[in-house]
Design a protein around this motif. Sequence first.
Motif, PDB file in Angstrom:
ATOM      1  N   ILE A 149       0.850  -1.188   0.000  1.00 60.72           N
ATOM      2  CA  ILE A 149       0.000   0.000   0.000  1.00 60.72           C
ATOM      3  C   ILE A 149       0.886   1.238   0.000  1.00 60.72           C
ATOM      4  O   ILE A 149       1.783   1.367   0.833  1.00 60.72           O
ATOM      5  CB  ILE A 149      -0.929   0.014   1.227  1.00 60.72           C
ATOM      6  N   ILE A 150       0.643   2.144  -0.936  1.00 56.90           N
ATOM      7  CA  ILE A 150       1.350   3.427  -0.990  1.00 56.90           C
ATOM      8  C   ILE A 150       0.315   4.512  -0.697  1.00 56.90           C
ATOM      9  O   ILE A 150      -0.499   4.860  -1.554  1.00 56.90           O
ATOM     10  CB  ILE A 150       2.015   3.661  -2.360  1.00 56.90           C
ATOM     11  N   ILE A 155      -5.171   7.119   8.356  1.00 54.70           N
ATOM     12  CA  ILE A 155      -6.484   6.486   8.540  1.00 54.70           C
ATOM     13  C   ILE A 155      -6.892   5.717   7.303  1.00 54.70           C
ATOM     14  O   ILE A 155      -7.401   4.585   7.393  1.00 54.70           O
ATOM     15  CB  ILE A 155      -7.540   7.551   8.899  1.00 54.70           C
ATOM     16  N   ILE A 156      -6.668   6.310   6.129  1.00 56.66           N
ATOM     17  CA  ILE A 156      -7.007   5.626   4.877  1.00 56.66           C
ATOM     18  C   ILE A 156      -6.142   4.398   4.706  1.00 56.66           C
ATOM     19  O   ILE A 156      -6.622   3.322   4.313  1.00 56.66           O
ATOM     20  CB  ILE A 156      -6.851   6.580   3.680  1.00 56.66           C
ATOM     21  N   ALA A 157      -4.852   4.533   5.011  1.00 57.73           N
ATOM     22  CA  ALA A 157      -3.940   3.389   4.885  1.00 57.73           C
ATOM     23  C   ALA A 157      -4.390   2.239   5.786  1.00 57.73           C
ATOM     24  O   ALA A 157      -4.375   1.066   5.373  1.00 57.73           O
ATOM     25  CB  ALA A 157      -2.518   3.816   5.237  1.00 57.73           C
ATOM     26  N   MET A 158      -4.799   2.559   7.018  1.00 59.42           N
ATOM     27  CA  MET A 158      -5.261   1.524   7.946  1.00 59.42           C
ATOM     28  C   MET A 158      -6.530   0.856   7.434  1.00 59.42           C
ATOM     29  O   MET A 158      -6.710  -0.357   7.564  1.00 59.42           O
ATOM     30  CB  MET A 158      -5.492   2.135   9.322  1.00 59.42           C
ATOM     31  N   VAL A 164      -8.091  -5.239   2.707  1.00 61.54           N
ATOM     32  CA  VAL A 164      -7.335  -6.168   1.865  1.00 61.54           C
ATOM     33  C   VAL A 164      -6.878  -7.393   2.656  1.00 61.54           C
ATOM     34  O   VAL A 164      -6.929  -8.524   2.157  1.00 61.54           O
ATOM     35  CB  VAL A 164      -6.134  -5.449   1.224  1.00 61.54           C
ATOM     36  N   SER A 165      -6.452  -7.200   3.896  1.00 59.27           N
ATOM     37  CA  SER A 165      -6.004  -8.341   4.693  1.00 59.27           C
ATOM     38  C   SER A 165      -7.166  -9.275   5.021  1.00 59.27           C
ATOM     39  O   SER A 165      -7.001 -10.494   5.072  1.00 59.27           O
ATOM     40  CB  SER A 165      -5.321  -7.868   5.972  1.00 59.27           C
ATOM     41  N   GLU A 170      -1.739 -10.945   2.020  1.00 56.04           N
ATOM     42  CA  GLU A 170      -0.692 -10.543   2.952  1.00 56.04           C
ATOM     43  C   GLU A 170      -0.243  -9.120   2.630  1.00 56.04           C
ATOM     44  O   GLU A 170       0.097  -8.820   1.481  1.00 56.04           O
ATOM     45  CB  GLU A 170       0.508 -11.485   2.838  1.00 56.04           C
ATOM     46  N   ILE A 171      -0.247  -8.228   3.607  1.00 54.66           N
ATOM     47  CA  ILE A 171       0.207  -6.853   3.412  1.00 54.66           C
ATOM     48  C   ILE A 171       1.696  -6.786   3.756  1.00 54.66           C
ATOM     49  O   ILE A 171       2.083  -7.012   4.910  1.00 54.66           O
ATOM     50  CB  ILE A 171      -0.578  -5.864   4.289  1.00 54.66           C
ATOM     51  N   ILE A 172       2.529  -6.461   2.772  1.00 52.43           N
ATOM     52  CA  ILE A 172       3.966  -6.417   3.051  1.00 52.43           C
ATOM     53  C   ILE A 172       4.371  -5.100   3.710  1.00 52.43           C
ATOM     54  O   ILE A 172       5.460  -5.003   4.281  1.00 52.43           O
ATOM     55  CB  ILE A 172       4.800  -6.650   1.782  1.00 52.43           C
ATOM     56  N   GLY A 173       3.481  -4.070   3.644  1.00 54.93           N
ATOM     57  CA  GLY A 173       3.775  -2.815   4.313  1.00 54.93           C
ATOM     58  C   GLY A 173       3.049  -1.641   3.697  1.00 54.93           C
ATOM     59  O   GLY A 173       2.394  -1.763   2.656  1.00 54.93           O
ATOM     60  N   VAL A 174       3.149  -0.502   4.383  1.00 55.96           N
ATOM     61  CA  VAL A 174       2.543   0.753   3.924  1.00 55.96           C
ATOM     62  C   VAL A 174       3.652   1.781   3.769  1.00 55.96           C
ATOM     63  O   VAL A 174       4.433   2.018   4.703  1.00 55.96           O
ATOM     64  CB  VAL A 174       1.491   1.268   4.919  1.00 55.96           C
ATOM     65  N   ALA A 175       3.733   2.414   2.612  1.00 55.16           N
ATOM     66  CA  ALA A 175       4.741   3.441   2.356  1.00 55.16           C
ATOM     67  C   ALA A 175       4.061   4.788   2.176  1.00 55.16           C
ATOM     68  O   ALA A 175       3.008   4.888   1.545  1.00 55.16           O
ATOM     69  CB  ALA A 175       5.547   3.087   1.104  1.00 55.16           C
TER      70      ALA A 175
END
Length: 272
Positions: A149-150, A155-158, A164-165, A170-175
């Motif tokens: 996720i970029i 709040i939107i990222a969360m 998606v999870s 699998e979420i590899i991370g948020v940038a």
Amino acid sequence: MTSADLSARIASELPYLRRYARALTGNQTTGDNYAAATLEAILQDRSIFDASATPKVALFRAFHMIWSTAGAPAGVSDDTDVAPLEARARDHMANLTKNTREALLLHTVEGFGYDDIATIMNIDTSEASKLVDIAVDEMQRSMAGRVMIIEDEAIIAMDIHSIVSEMGHEIIGVARTRSAAVEMGSASRPDLILADIQLADNSSGIDAVNDLLRQFGDIPVIFITAFPERLLTGERPEPAFLISKPYSEEQVRSAVSQAMFFASTETLKSPA
């Protein structure tokens, strides 16, 4: 209806038809060809554009007249000279219940109600609802992968992370920035990228995506943005998967499922 009146009614809805056609086919060129064929058909026979319906419903209904008579749906082919992930996507498409993807995209991405979907696809309202339910079930079970996720808004990222999870990915991370996205993606290659356009340090999510595509080649990408008009310009290249903010959980789930079906993602130029 004069030609000028017809053009005016179609013009404002055409970017959304092209968005739909690209998501349906998984390819900008193929999707745009279907949209162009629809316009040509309307010019040749104005009766296929139902003036009693809203312009968007009338335009999408005309599109489906072309789509339903064009033979095998785009993306399903006997061509063996394709990337492995794209070939797998085609195999999944071949096993989907007929008309389910169309109904799902119309409902979740384009925001049509079941009555409008029924009109567009020339089916009953109850069938439209059933097709959407079937599509959701079939696509969520089709494949799972590693998602990056970029997004710079926490709040939107969360929220996207949660949606998606819960789908089994699998979420590899948020940038939050271009540089962080490139570093994260380089360290752990994602199967799918969800990206905003404008990032925390005023860098571009499009540039971040392009950096990763140059490194890895084809990765499905979904852009989630408050400024869809910056990407729906009619110029090449454009994304196949684009969600407007504010978005719904249904839209994200649908787009993620759709994107996992297609490996081909064309490189994008950052808008001015």
